[in-house]
Design a protein around this motif. Structure first.
Motif, PDB file in Angstrom:
ATOM      1  N   GLU A  61     -22.788 -47.928  62.068  1.00 55.74           N
ATOM      2  CA  GLU A  61     -23.231 -48.597  63.297  1.00 55.74           C
ATOM      3  C   GLU A  61     -22.185 -49.565  63.761  1.00 55.74           C
ATOM      4  OE1 GLU A  61     -27.055 -51.349  64.673  1.00 55.74           O
ATOM      5  OE2 GLU A  61     -26.739 -50.968  62.508  1.00 55.74           O
ATOM      6  N   GLY A  62     -22.013 -49.132  65.176  1.00 59.48           N
ATOM      7  CA  GLY A  62     -20.892 -49.967  65.919  1.00 59.48           C
ATOM      8  C   GLY A  62     -19.448 -49.300  65.836  1.00 59.48           C
ATOM      9  N   VAL A  63     -19.484 -48.226  64.840  1.00 56.57           N
ATOM     10  CA  VAL A  63     -17.807 -47.965  64.809  1.00 56.57           C
ATOM     11  C   VAL A  63     -17.576 -47.026  66.171  1.00 56.57           C
ATOM     12  CG1 VAL A  63     -18.374 -47.384  62.417  1.00 56.57           C
ATOM     13  CG2 VAL A  63     -18.828 -45.721  64.107  1.00 56.57           C
ATOM     14  N   LYS A  64     -16.220 -47.154  66.386  1.00 53.83           N
ATOM     15  CA  LYS A  64     -15.636 -46.631  67.646  1.00 53.83           C
ATOM     16  C   LYS A  64     -15.655 -45.172  67.358  1.00 53.83           C
ATOM     17  CE  LYS A  64     -11.366 -46.207  70.130  1.00 53.83           C
ATOM     18  NZ  LYS A  64      -9.932 -46.692  70.005  1.00 53.83           N
ATOM     19  N   PRO A  65     -16.276 -44.399  68.392  1.00 56.83           N
ATOM     20  CA  PRO A  65     -16.222 -42.855  68.273  1.00 56.83           C
ATOM     21  C   PRO A  65     -14.899 -42.369  68.079  1.00 56.83           C
ATOM     22  CG  PRO A  65     -17.791 -43.510  69.935  1.00 56.83           C
ATOM     23  CD  PRO A  65     -16.782 -44.792  69.602  1.00 56.83           C
ATOM     24  N   ARG A  66     -14.947 -41.223  67.131  1.00 60.39           N
ATOM     25  CA  ARG A  66     -13.536 -40.527  67.064  1.00 60.39           C
ATOM     26  C   ARG A  66     -13.638 -38.990  67.526  1.00 60.39           C
ATOM     27  NH1 ARG A  66     -10.875 -40.645  61.225  1.00 60.39           N
ATOM     28  NH2 ARG A  66      -9.152 -40.434  62.647  1.00 60.39           N
ATOM     29  N   LYS A  67     -12.670 -38.448  68.166  1.00 59.44           N
ATOM     30  CA  LYS A  67     -12.705 -37.071  68.811  1.00 59.44           C
ATOM     31  C   LYS A  67     -12.857 -36.175  67.570  1.00 59.44           C
ATOM     32  CE  LYS A  67      -9.065 -37.360  71.574  1.00 59.44           C
ATOM     33  NZ  LYS A  67      -8.141 -37.013  72.562  1.00 59.44           N
ATOM     34  N   VAL A  68     -13.726 -35.150  67.781  1.00 55.05           N
ATOM     35  CA  VAL A  68     -13.866 -34.267  66.670  1.00 55.05           C
ATOM     36  C   VAL A  68     -14.019 -32.870  67.105  1.00 55.05           C
ATOM     37  CG1 VAL A  68     -15.237 -33.666  64.470  1.00 55.05           C
ATOM     38  CG2 VAL A  68     -15.448 -36.220  65.325  1.00 55.05           C
ATOM     39  N   PHE A  69     -13.431 -31.974  66.196  1.00 52.90           N
ATOM     40  CA  PHE A  69     -13.579 -30.649  66.675  1.00 52.90           C
ATOM     41  C   PHE A  69     -14.418 -29.899  65.405  1.00 52.90           C
ATOM     42  CE2 PHE A  69     -12.460 -26.079  66.431  1.00 52.90           C
ATOM     43  CZ  PHE A  69     -12.687 -25.603  67.861  1.00 52.90           C
ATOM     44  N   TYR A  70     -15.121 -29.227  65.479  1.00 54.20           N
ATOM     45  CA  TYR A  70     -15.860 -28.424  64.316  1.00 54.20           C
ATOM     46  C   TYR A  70     -15.705 -26.924  64.443  1.00 54.20           C
ATOM     47  CZ  TYR A  70     -18.901 -27.012  60.562  1.00 54.20           C
ATOM     48  OH  TYR A  70     -18.992 -26.505  59.320  1.00 54.20           O
ATOM     49  N   GLU A  71     -14.858 -26.179  63.710  1.00 52.87           N
ATOM     50  CA  GLU A  71     -14.579 -25.015  63.813  1.00 52.87           C
ATOM     51  C   GLU A  71     -15.657 -23.812  63.409  1.00 52.87           C
ATOM     52  OE1 GLU A  71     -11.897 -22.103  61.115  1.00 52.87           O
ATOM     53  OE2 GLU A  71     -10.526 -23.241  62.560  1.00 52.87           O
ATOM     54  N   ILE A  72     -16.382 -23.345  64.056  1.00 52.59           N
ATOM     55  CA  ILE A  72     -17.202 -22.331  63.524  1.00 52.59           C
ATOM     56  C   ILE A  72     -16.637 -20.825  63.088  1.00 52.59           C
ATOM     57  CG2 ILE A  72     -19.154 -20.643  64.316  1.00 52.59           C
ATOM     58  CD1 ILE A  72     -20.098 -23.489  64.285  1.00 52.59           C
ATOM     59  N   ILE A 131     -15.204 -32.890  71.020  1.00 53.39           N
ATOM     60  CA  ILE A 131     -14.536 -32.356  71.973  1.00 53.39           C
ATOM     61  C   ILE A 131     -14.918 -31.015  72.779  1.00 53.39           C
ATOM     62  CG2 ILE A 131     -12.516 -33.350  70.940  1.00 53.39           C
ATOM     63  CD1 ILE A 131     -11.446 -30.635  70.665  1.00 53.39           C
ATOM     64  N   ALA A 132     -15.881 -30.324  72.241  1.00 53.07           N
ATOM     65  CA  ALA A 132     -16.555 -29.320  72.748  1.00 53.07           C
ATOM     66  C   ALA A 132     -17.977 -29.663  73.545  1.00 53.07           C
ATOM     67  CB  ALA A 132     -16.800 -28.124  71.824  1.00 53.07           C
ATOM     68  N   LYS A 133     -18.283 -30.890  73.638  1.00 56.65           N
ATOM     69  CA  LYS A 133     -19.501 -31.376  74.314  1.00 56.65           C
ATOM     70  C   LYS A 133     -19.803 -30.951  75.731  1.00 56.65           C
ATOM     71  CE  LYS A 133     -17.556 -35.961  75.444  1.00 56.65           C
ATOM     72  NZ  LYS A 133     -17.866 -37.422  75.320  1.00 56.65           N
ATOM     73  N   ASP A 134     -18.549 -30.593  76.523  1.00 55.69           N
ATOM     74  CA  ASP A 134     -18.713 -30.453  77.873  1.00 55.69           C
ATOM     75  C   ASP A 134     -18.741 -28.965  78.099  1.00 55.69           C
ATOM     76  OD1 ASP A 134     -18.838 -33.193  78.654  1.00 55.69           O
ATOM     77  OD2 ASP A 134     -16.356 -33.253  78.768  1.00 55.69           O
ATOM     78  N   THR A 135     -18.797 -27.958  77.076  1.00 53.49           N
ATOM     79  CA  THR A 135     -18.887 -26.736  77.299  1.00 53.49           C
ATOM     80  C   THR A 135     -20.308 -26.335  77.556  1.00 53.49           C
ATOM     81  OG1 THR A 135     -19.201 -26.545  75.030  1.00 53.49           O
ATOM     82  CG2 THR A 135     -16.950 -26.316  75.783  1.00 53.49           C
ATOM     83  N   GLU A 136     -20.323 -25.010  78.270  1.00 52.85           N
ATOM     84  CA  GLU A 136     -21.783 -24.658  78.774  1.00 52.85           C
ATOM     85  C   GLU A 136     -22.622 -23.977  77.702  1.00 52.85           C
ATOM     86  OE1 GLU A 136     -21.041 -22.356  82.074  1.00 52.85           O
ATOM     87  OE2 GLU A 136     -20.156 -24.260  83.381  1.00 52.85           O
ATOM     88  N   VAL A 137     -22.117 -23.701  76.512  1.00 52.88           N
ATOM     89  CA  VAL A 137     -23.028 -22.840  75.562  1.00 52.88           C
ATOM     90  C   VAL A 137     -22.816 -23.599  74.329  1.00 52.88           C
ATOM     91  CG1 VAL A 137     -22.759 -20.549  76.670  1.00 52.88           C
ATOM     92  CG2 VAL A 137     -20.944 -21.341  74.957  1.00 52.88           C
ATOM     93  N   GLU A 138     -23.826 -23.223  73.325  1.00 55.82           N
ATOM     94  CA  GLU A 138     -23.671 -23.822  72.082  1.00 55.82           C
ATOM     95  C   GLU A 138     -22.432 -23.614  71.220  1.00 55.82           C
ATOM     96  OE1 GLU A 138     -27.508 -22.660  70.880  1.00 55.82           O
ATOM     97  OE2 GLU A 138     -28.611 -24.491  71.794  1.00 55.82           O
ATOM     98  N   TYR A 139     -22.102 -22.322  71.482  1.00 52.16           N
ATOM     99  CA  TYR A 139     -20.758 -21.886  70.607  1.00 52.16           C
ATOM    100  C   TYR A 139     -19.724 -21.419  71.106  1.00 52.16           C
ATOM    101  CZ  TYR A 139     -24.599 -22.668  67.445  1.00 52.16           C
ATOM    102  OH  TYR A 139     -25.893 -23.433  66.877  1.00 52.16           O
ATOM    103  N   PRO A 140     -19.012 -22.170  72.082  1.00 49.24           N
ATOM    104  CA  PRO A 140     -17.923 -21.712  73.001  1.00 49.24           C
ATOM    105  C   PRO A 140     -16.784 -21.194  72.374  1.00 49.24           C
ATOM    106  CG  PRO A 140     -17.995 -24.204  72.782  1.00 49.24           C
ATOM    107  CD  PRO A 140     -19.208 -23.674  71.835  1.00 49.24           C
TER     108      PRO A 140
END
Length: 319
Positions: A195-206, A232-241
């Protein structure tokens, strides 16, 4: 559209053989559960009608709690065991490996699909499947008079809902309530720590060839976001870009997550990929390989998956 768990598991089948799930299908409207006749508890087994509506709008009604159950995917098998139903399971897939006792149960599904003839021979009271299942197999189960129920949870909330439904259908209401309470307590404990932590940019490789990410609306996106990850993939248009190297370097994740879908996939092999030396996650040695059997199975261990992701993104908090 492929859902994260199905895609991740199919990939795992090609690589390590974790397990197979059904074919792709569109979204389905889930109806309200049909009320059960009377409040069911474990003590009431055999005296109530056991009725639910599954994730595909099918009302499934049993006149008594099932004594012979077949589970065709590891996640559902884990739920059944967690509810104390292990001794009632008479068939599973070759990919079921948790808990250890499941290794002794007859295998009725493998890389080639499910052995529907053997499933019918085993005379189960209930078959539990993931997704809609195979249309021809479903028809043959109906033809043989065998009840089956289908689930496809797409979030932590939906996993909890699946546990609750299976508990009601099998007469394990009290056990389901206890399990759900334990899961919620565990989740609240994990979330309180970050709780309250600073968000960190993350990439999850499928997957890596081509490079594919967990995008918005995917299950892993939910886990990362819940524990202070900025996908970092949050702004893409599909669930698995698909991602190209230029995108990855430009968005520059601080943390790089994936699961072990191939024996040769290691932190070292990922870090050695051409161009990856320009990514902060590689420079700062923030590449984390997660257990695919935990992070890919929508079952009781999903809160363990949440904790694994939290520890990878914020290791300093969990020391």
């Amino acid at each position: 559209m492929l859902k994260y768990r199905r895609l991740a598991l199919v990939i795992a089948i090609m690589a390590l053989g974790v397990f197979i799930v059904g074919c792709t299908q569109g979204n389905n409207t889930v109806e309200e559960d049909t009320p059960v006749q009377g409040e069911m508890s474990s003590e009431d087994e055999g005296t109530q009608v056991f009725s639910i509506v599954d994730d595909f709008g099918r009302e499934v009604t049993l006149q008594k709690a099932p004594e012979r159950i077949i589970s065709l995917t590891p996640s559902n098998t884990e739920i059944l065991y967690a509810l104390g139903l292990g001794e009632r399971i008479v068939g599973v897939s070759i990919f079921d490996d948790y808990p250890a006792e499941v290794l002794e149960i007859e295998k009725v599904g493998d890389f080639n699909g499910n052995n529907i003839e053997r499933i019918i021979e085993l005379e189960p009271d209930l078959v539990v499947i993931y997704g809609e299942g195979n249309e021809e197999e479903n028809f043959r189960l109906d033809e043989a008079g065998i009840n089956y129920v289908a689930f496809e949870p797409e979030s932590i909330e939906a996993v909890i809902g699946t546990i609750e439904k299976i508990g009601r259908l099998t007469g394990k209401v009290d056990e389901a309530e206890t399990l759900i309470e334990e899961m919620n307590d565990h989740m609240n404990e994990v979330l309180s720590k970050i709780e309250g932590v600073k968000p960190r940019k993350v990439f999850y490789e499928i997957w890596h060839e081509p490079l594919m990410a967990a995008g918005p609306g995917s299950f892993m996106d939910e886990l990362m976001t819940l524990v202070g990850g900025d996908n970092i993939a949050k702004d893409t248009e599909v669930e698995y870009p698909q991602f190209d190297l230029e995108q990855l370097i430009k968005l520059n994740p601080e943390v790089y997550l994936t699961s072990v879908d191939l024996p040769e996939k290691t932190v070292e092999s990922i870090s050695a990929r051409p161009g990856y030396e320009n990514i902060d996650a590689i420079i700062n040695e923030e590449v984390h390989l997660l257990d695919p059997n935990v992070v890919s199975r929508p079952g009781p261990r999903i809160i363990q998956a949440l904790e694994l992701v939290a520890k990878a993104i914020h290791p300093e908090i969990f020391k």
